[in-house]
Design a protein around this motif. Structure first.
Motif, short mmCIF file in Angstrom:
data_model
loop_
_atom_site.label_atom_id
_atom_site.label_comp_id
_atom_site.label_asym_id
_atom_site.label_seq_id
_atom_site.Cartn_x
_atom_site.Cartn_y
_atom_site.Cartn_z
N UNK A 174 17.52 11.68 4.56
CA UNK A 174 17.26 10.35 5.11
C UNK A 174 15.77 10.17 5.39
N UNK A 175 15.13 11.21 5.87
CA UNK A 175 13.71 11.10 6.20
C UNK A 175 12.85 10.90 4.96
N UNK A 176 13.09 11.66 3.90
CA UNK A 176 12.28 11.54 2.69
C UNK A 176 12.44 10.16 2.05
N UNK A 177 13.66 9.67 1.99
CA UNK A 177 13.89 8.36 1.39
C UNK A 177 13.29 7.26 2.26
N UNK A 178 13.46 7.38 3.58
CA UNK A 178 12.92 6.37 4.49
C UNK A 178 11.40 6.37 4.49
N UNK A 179 10.78 7.54 4.29
CA UNK A 179 9.32 7.61 4.27
C UNK A 179 8.74 6.80 3.12
N UNK A 180 9.35 6.90 1.95
CA UNK A 180 8.85 6.15 0.79
C UNK A 180 9.08 4.65 0.97
N UNK B 41 0.92 13.29 7.94
CA UNK B 41 0.28 12.43 6.94
C UNK B 41 1.19 11.28 6.52
N UNK B 42 2.50 11.47 6.68
CA UNK B 42 3.43 10.40 6.32
C UNK B 42 3.18 9.14 7.14
N UNK C 243 0.86 -1.18 0.00
CA UNK C 243 0.00 0.00 0.00
C UNK C 243 0.90 1.22 0.00
N UNK C 244 1.22 1.73 -1.18
CA UNK C 244 2.23 2.77 -1.33
C UNK C 244 1.57 4.11 -1.62
N UNK C 245 2.41 5.15 -1.67
CA UNK C 245 1.93 6.48 -2.02
C UNK C 245 1.63 6.55 -3.51
N UNK C 246 0.99 7.65 -3.89
CA UNK C 246 0.74 7.90 -5.31
C UNK C 246 2.05 8.19 -6.02
N UNK C 247 2.14 7.87 -7.32
CA UNK C 247 3.40 8.14 -8.04
C UNK C 247 3.81 9.60 -8.03
N UNK C 248 2.83 10.51 -8.10
CA UNK C 248 3.18 11.93 -8.07
C UNK C 248 3.79 12.32 -6.73
N UNK C 249 3.26 11.73 -5.65
CA UNK C 249 3.81 12.03 -4.34
C UNK C 249 5.22 11.47 -4.19
N UNK C 250 5.46 10.27 -4.71
CA UNK C 250 6.81 9.69 -4.64
C UNK C 250 7.80 10.54 -5.43
N UNK D 51 12.64 10.46 13.07
CA UNK D 51 13.24 10.88 11.80
C UNK D 51 12.59 12.15 11.27
N UNK D 52 11.32 12.36 11.59
CA UNK D 52 10.65 13.58 11.15
C UNK D 52 11.08 14.78 11.97
N UNK D 53 11.24 14.62 13.28
CA UNK D 53 11.46 15.75 14.18
C UNK D 53 12.93 16.17 14.27
N UNK D 54 13.86 15.24 14.15
CA UNK D 54 15.26 15.57 14.37
C UNK D 54 15.83 16.58 13.37
#
Length: 364
Positions: free
Chosen positions: A73-79, A278-279, A14-21, A97-100
């Motif tokens: 690191x956060x953006x890559x780890x989120x996907x 939302x992540x 269950x992944x994000x939309x392609x535009x969001x990725x 990872x979001x807050x640091x």
């Protein structure tokens, strides 16, 4: 690209939309480029003035590079974590990872604000000047003892790699205390989220919303402080006649304007929409043009643009003459025996303050 295509083509994930990725990976790429530039400039500063130690420019470069690396690191780890259904991502680990990176972002501009406060109050900072002089004398004696004990190459290596060259002023100590307090707050909320995740009666997203609201309020207050002291610094720079004043005024006005606008926009988006959450807890809402626009404005306008602007201001290396002058004593007294009796003491004080403003006109 193989990992991205695998995630997009997976039917069970269950992944994000392609535009969001795509937007997510673009933000990660921009942060990676800024981190590389920041660490590259930091290396250039170190190679040029190893004797000076850790200056304000070097510390700001280190903070900017660390903050952008954390965002990357956060953006890559989120996907990857969301598309592979990693259970721990929606708990305390993803929250950390979001807050640091945001804490490092806050520390960067709090340090910048403290430097501006130092410049604005330098006329009343006689006690701090005495403390700086005493610390510089102690540091000089320490370096002499080290040079006698070891070889010159080992001494240069210590100066380059150690943090003994940093002088932490009174206002910088308040910045360190504030950042440590926010860090402890982040750890406390992460523990509460981890406990709430194991209890079905508690909702961890509510705790994360409280933290996001608190942090957004802190960012707003920081933007207000930068706006106030930026205007005050501009007012003080207008009184100083120098060739560098016009360039420094543009830097100060640009930093203050960009910081206030970006901080206000990102804080309002965080307070009204809670889009950073939302992540982890509402990935289904990350669809449509509205969500993508809010995401770009919050991360790109709110974090990337201010850091990139500070990095652009810091792009120029300090002149070699200034680097060599920093090793000389800070206080030099000129005495004219013919006019010392007729010249009032207040005039000497005003002249000294005016010279200090010219020498310290740089905002960072």
């Amino acid at each position: 690209m193989t990992i991205v295509s695998t995630l997009l083509e997976s039917k069970t994930a269950k992944c994000y939309a392609p535009s969001f990725i795509a937007v997510n990976l673009c933000l990660a790429l921009i942060d990676g480029v800024l981190a590389f530039i920041a660490f590259l400039q930091l290396t250039r500063f170190h190679r040029r003035d190893k004797r000076v130690g850790w200056t304000r420019q070097k510390v700001l470069h280190l903070m900017i590079g660390s903050s952008n690396t954390g965002s990357l690191v956060y953006f890559v780890a989120a996907v990857i974590a969301t598309c592979t259904r990693w259970h721990h991502w929606s708990n305390a680990f993803g929250f950390l990872l979001m807050a640091f990176p945001k804490i490092l972002f806050l520390a960067t501009f709090l340090l910048l604000l403290s430097f501006w406060v130092d410049v604005c109050h330098q006329g009343n900072g006689e006690e701090e000047d005495e403390e700086d002089e005493e610390n510089s004398m102690q540091q000089g004696l320490l370096e002499k003892s080290k040079s006698k004990a070891g070889s010159s190459s080992a001494s240069d290596r210590r100066k380059c790699c150690s943090f003994h060259g940093i002088h932490v002023g009174t206002r910088q100590k308040f910045v360190v205390a504030a950042v440590v307090l926010v860090f402890v707050l982040m750890i406390s909320f992460a523990i509460l989220i981890w406990i709430a995740s194991g209890d079905n009666s508690a909702d961890p997203s509510l705790l994360a919303e409280v933290y996001v609201d608190i942090f957004a309020s802190i960012i707003l207050i920081t933007g207000g402080g930068i706006c106030f002291y930026g205007m005050r610094l501009l007012f003080n720079l207008r009184k100083v006649r120098s060739e560098q004043v016009s360039a420094e005024m543009r830097k100060v006005s640009g930093l203050a304007g960009v910081s206030v606008v970006c901080f206000t926009v990102s804080s309002l988006i965080a307070l009204l929409t809670h889009i950073p959450l939302f992540y982890h807890w509402n990935p289904s809402k990350l669809h449509g043009v509205k969500a993508l626009v809010l995401l770009i404005v919050y991360y790109f306008i709110g974090s990337t643009v201010p850091l990139a602007f500070v990095l652009w201001v810091l792009r120029e290396l300090p002149p070699q003459e200034i680097v060599s002058r920093q090793e000389e004593p800070r206080r030099i007294t000129y005495v004219n025996y013919e006019s010392v009796a007729s010249q009032p003491r207040q005039q000497w004080t005003a002249t000294t303050v005016s010279k200090n403003q010219v020498s310290k006109a740089s905002p960072i």
